[in-house]
Design an enzyme around this catalytic site. Structure first.
Site, short mmCIF file in Angstrom:
data_model
loop_
_atom_site.label_atom_id
_atom_site.label_comp_id
_atom_site.label_asym_id
_atom_site.label_seq_id
_atom_site.Cartn_x
_atom_site.Cartn_y
_atom_site.Cartn_z
N TYR A 162 0.84 -1.21 0.00
CA TYR A 162 0.00 0.00 0.00
C TYR A 162 0.88 1.26 0.00
CZ TYR A 162 -3.64 -3.25 1.65
OH TYR A 162 -4.51 -4.31 1.81
N HIS B 66 0.60 -11.53 2.75
CA HIS B 66 -0.45 -10.81 2.01
C HIS B 66 -1.21 -11.75 1.05
CE1 HIS B 66 -1.44 -6.51 0.43
NE2 HIS B 66 -2.49 -7.29 0.38
#
Ligand SMILES: NC(=O)c1ccc[n+]([C@@H]2O[C@H](COP(=O)([O-])OP(=O)(O)OC[C@H]3O[C@@H](n4cnc5c(N)ncnc54)[C@H](OP(=O)(O)O)[C@@H]3O)[C@@H](O)[C@H]2O)c1
Length: 281
Positions: A51, A113
């Site tokens: 991100y 992730h």
């Protein structure tokens, strides 16, 4: 300030029933949006290397301390290992780089992730996470986008259950079988894109009717559905007003029939993120 209740994870730590998604919250505006969520009562912040906002999350934690008097230890910072850093040594190095960007000495929840099965290294990655937890630089360890078969493999090969599995979950994709598996094995479910990214979900008739009947908003109906399914939603909002709306969901309860009516919206994944085939580096 909204009060968000906690649950206890399988490693004995407390974990909020609702947190803040931070995808796309970047720069000064992003930092301030995260601070406003903390001021509203959020304690769980969901970040990831990919991100590109770990610095902003760390800055928000420090500003919350300086400006609001909220202690670092009252906040839970999540970050996630990207596919390109899978592997034992790579994970140790990746965690050090994340801590550096966060400017913190501990990650509260560290997740893989995506499993990236073609890379074939998620078990080695997991072993390194177990080591990081022993060292104390990571408090809780978990995964994201893992299937039941992948969870079974992790436990078979390492003996350690993840505390959390963060997966796509919203009324269009309810993950009933995976949630049942989590419940059986003490894994906390976390819902990503809990509002289905504000697609037409919030205009669905059943959601609108339940909002009216309970004198709340459609978003609050959806987020209460998540919490009553024993999953922690992490809605993202850049707006202070919507952050408060999203967190203020613990003052009403949906009945079993109402929960089922929402779950009947099921139609499958929205974004083609099948963990057996979808890869993210
Ligand atoms: N592990 C993974 O692979 C994975 C994948 C995707 C996402 N995530 C995590 O999950 C978090 C949440 O998912 P998401 O950001 O994809 O989607 P989401 O939280 O379902 O939806 C976010 C969207 O809804 C809007 N919104 C928020 N509250 C609202 C309200 N009360 N009324 C109307 N609109 C509202 C937001 O706009 P405003 O900002 O303008 O309010 C934004 O456009 C992410 O931020 C990220 O942290 C993880």
């Amino acid at each position: 300030m909204v009060s968000i209740p906690d649950v206890v994870l399988n490693d004995g730590t407390s974990f909020p029933e609702l947190g803040l998604g931070t995808y796309n919250l970047r720069g000064e505006e992003g930092t301030e949006a995260i601070v406003s969520a903390i001021a509203a009562g959020y304690r769980l912040l969901d970040s990831a290397v990919n991100y590109e906002n770990e610095t902003e999350v760390g800055d928000a934690v420090r500003r919350a301390g300086e400006r609001l008097g909220i202690a670092r230890d009252d906040l839970l910072v999540t970050t996630k290992i990207p596919g390109r850093d899978h592997g034992y040594d790579e994970t140790l190095a990746s965690s050090a780089a994340s801590l550096d960007r966060l400017g913190l000495d501990r990650i509260d929840l560290y997740l893989i992730h995506w499993p990236n099965p073609s890379v074939g290294k998620y078990v080695d990655t997991w072993r390194a996470m177990v080591e990081l937890q022993k060292r104390g630089t990571v408090r809780s360890i978990g995964v994201s986008n893992f299937t039941e078969a992948m969870l079974v493999r992790l436990v078979d090969e390492t003996g350690v259950f993840p505390a959390v599995n963060q997966v796509e979950l919203h009324p269009y994709f309810t993950q009933a079988a995976l949630r049942a598996f989590h419940a059986e094995h003490g894994i906390r479910t976390e819902s990503w894109s809990p509002l289905a990214r504000r697609t037409e979900l919030l205009n669905e008739g059943v959601i609108a009717d339940l909002a009216e009947a309970n004198d709340v908003t459609p978003t609050q109906v959806v987020l209460r559905w998540h919490t009553q399914l024993h999953s922690t939603p992490i809605p993202k909002s850049a707006s202070a007003e919507r952050q408060i709306e999203n967190a203020d969901v613990f003052g009403f309860a949906l009945t079993e029939d109402e929960l089922d009516a929402i779950s009947a919206l099921e139609r499958g994944r929205l974004w083609d993120g099948d963990p057996d085939t979808h890869e993210e580096m």
